[in-house]
Design an enzyme around this catalytic site. Structure first.
Site, PDB file in Angstrom:
ATOM      1  N   LYS A  76      28.949 -44.817  -1.958  1.00 33.43           N
ATOM      2  CA  LYS A  76      28.198 -43.614  -1.320  1.00 33.43           C
ATOM      3  C   LYS A  76      27.174 -44.532  -0.308  1.00 33.43           C
ATOM      4  O   LYS A  76      26.461 -45.662  -0.780  1.00 33.43           O
ATOM      5  CB  LYS A  76      27.605 -42.815  -2.048  1.00 33.43           C
ATOM      6  N   SER A 151      25.976 -33.972  -1.290  1.00 35.28           N
ATOM      7  CA  SER A 151      25.763 -34.915  -0.226  1.00 35.28           C
ATOM      8  C   SER A 151      26.789 -35.815  -0.354  1.00 35.28           C
ATOM      9  O   SER A 151      26.874 -36.939   0.533  1.00 35.28           O
ATOM     10  CB  SER A 151      24.487 -35.533  -0.049  1.00 35.28           C
ATOM     11  N   SER A 175      24.385 -32.731  -5.487  1.00 36.07           N
ATOM     12  CA  SER A 175      25.046 -33.616  -4.297  1.00 36.07           C
ATOM     13  C   SER A 175      26.393 -34.238  -4.843  1.00 36.07           C
ATOM     14  O   SER A 175      27.045 -34.460  -4.125  1.00 36.07           O
ATOM     15  CB  SER A 175      24.051 -34.548  -3.880  1.00 36.07           C
TER      16      SER A 175
END
Length: 456
Positions: A76, A151, A175
């Site tokens: 990420k 996210s 997320s």
């Protein structure tokens, strides 16, 4: 043989260890898949193809380094990767190249995993819709007109399309779980401290955790075996080694089913899929009881702690995006009395849930209150005709769970009538991450929803 990029990470490991495939061949298959589908979904935003191939060649020329030897992975864009651009989804850091790996990146690399690049995220992971000013929006691979969630939306979309078999995610208010639900993959929000994070700013902050994302629960367990483990630089790092045996069933388990976590508005199709998941557990022999669960105290506690964290972490930056700036401004209003109230609310809720988990082994609930929404829409502002006051409110079914200090998994549970994925949330006692994975695995094996891949 099934195309290499379609295999699970566990299958890839078996083939690599037996030298039935090479790390270079496996990496080339994934890079070809990235070239094929990433332009449509925009999941991987920084690609290091040459570096990945060099690492794969080195893996082929050496003895197995660890349990993920030669397996592609994506990180990420919130976690630091040495020598690989890390923007945090912010124009302020669009050219940032860290000199050092984050701990979880280091652990995956030491286990033999090979990074292909970075996955998209909203600015500083702010919000459950993956869009930012640096790279734009990540699209849902099941319907390109829809959001991939956030996210960790880039990670979820990359997994769903076979661009990587494993990806790390992070989760403060959903997320990791929300994009797993939106993209028909699996994700685990571990008990805080199970995957240690190192911080010199908010070392005691327990709402935000890192966790594994994959296409199967077996792969989650494999990735957790590498990511977890004690580190003295994290003050609440768990010393107990993580181990899980996924075999076994759910027969006789006491399951609480909450369709709305105490009155939250839930989209009708999402509610129907979640209810069908509870029926699956009944057929598997679990004792399922619908409960009237009140987690409303979690709302104030989460918002206060979150706002305080944003002011602490990002308050000195200028030029922030609207969502991050709003969180910082909320944090600047937090008083000592507010923090005292949040601590008291969370402490009381923890004790009530400890009593709850004396009666039940797991909680089954919606991951998200809605299915994937239009990608152009900034956030969900209405559910079943109920207007929502701000961009956080639609995520309550996820962020209320964050306050509980409990492990929670998102597992594919079905689809809407238009083919949009819906996940179910399985929540366990604090520290019982292994139990959550066992239940998730039993559900996955009984339903097979996760095997339905997008048509891209």
């Amino acid at each position: 043989m099934t195309e290499l990029h379609c295999l699970t990470a566990t299958e890839m490991v078996r083939l690599l260890m037996a030298r039935e495939v090479s790390a270079v061949g496996l990496m080339r298959a994934h890079l070809a898949r990235i070239e094929q589908v990433n332009p449509a979904v925009n999941a991987i935003v920084t690609l290091v193809a040459e570096r990945a191939l060099e690492a794969a060649a080195a893996a082929d020329a050496s003895e197995p380094k660890g349990p993920l030897h030669g397996v592609p992975v994506a990180h990420k864009d919130l976690v630091d990767t040495a020598g690989i651009r890390t923007t945090y989804g912010s124009p302020l850091f669009k050219d940032n190249v860290p000199a050092k790996d984050d701990l979880l990146v280091e652990r995956l690399r030491n286990a033999g995993a090979i990074a292909v690049g970075k996955t998209n995220t909203p600015e500083f992971g702010t919000g459950s819709h993956t869009v930012n000013e640096v790279f734009g929006a990540t699209r849902n691979p099941y319907d390109l007109s829809r959001s991939a969630g956030g996210s960790s939306g880039g990670a979820a979309a990359a997994l769903a399309t076979g661009m990587v078999p494993l990806a790390d995610g992070s989760d403060m208010g959903g997320s990791l779980r929300n994009p797993a639900s939106f993209c028909n993959v699996v994700g685990l929000r571990p008990t805080p401290g199970r995957v240690p994070d190192i911080s010199d700013t908010a070392a005691w902050y327990t709402l935000a955790v890192s966790g594994p994302m994959a296409r199967t629960v077996e792969d989650l367990a494999l990735m957790m075996s590498v990511m977890s483990g004690f580190d003295p630089r994290s003050p609440y790092s768990i010393k107990e080694p993580f181990a899980v045996d996924l075999d076994g069933d759910v027969r006789g388990l006491r399951m609480a089913f909450s369709p709305d976590l105490g009155g939250l508005p839930v989209d009708r199709e999402t509610a129907a899929v979640t209810a069908s998941a509870a029926k699956v557990f009944e057929r598997l022999g679990a004792h399922v009881e619908q409960v009237d669960l009140d987690l409303s105290d979690a709302d104030d506690a989460f918002r206060i702690y979150r706002a305080w964290y944003y002011a602490l972490s990002f308050g000195e930056l200028r030029g922030l995006g609207a969502n991050t700036a709003w969180n910082v401004e909320q944090g600047r209003k937090v008083t000592g009395a507010d923090l005292a109230r949040a601590e008291k609310l969370r402490s009381g809720l923890y004790q009530r849930m400890a009593a709850f988990f004396d009666r039940y082994d797991v909680l089954v609930a919606p991951v998200s209150q809605v299915p994937p929404f239009p990608v152009e829409q900034p956030y969900v502002d209405e559910i079943n005709g109920v207007k929502l006051p701000d961009y956080l409110t639609w995520m309550r079914s996820a962020y209320w769970i964050s306050v509980l200090h409990a492990p929670a998994a998102s597992v594919p549970a079905g689809f809407t009538t238009t083919g949009l994925p819906v996940g179910v949330q399985i929540v366990g006692r604090p520290f019982d991450d292994a139990g959550v994975l066992r239940v998730a695995h039993a559900f996955e094996q009984a339903t097979g929803y996760g095997a339905r891949r997008p048509a891209l």
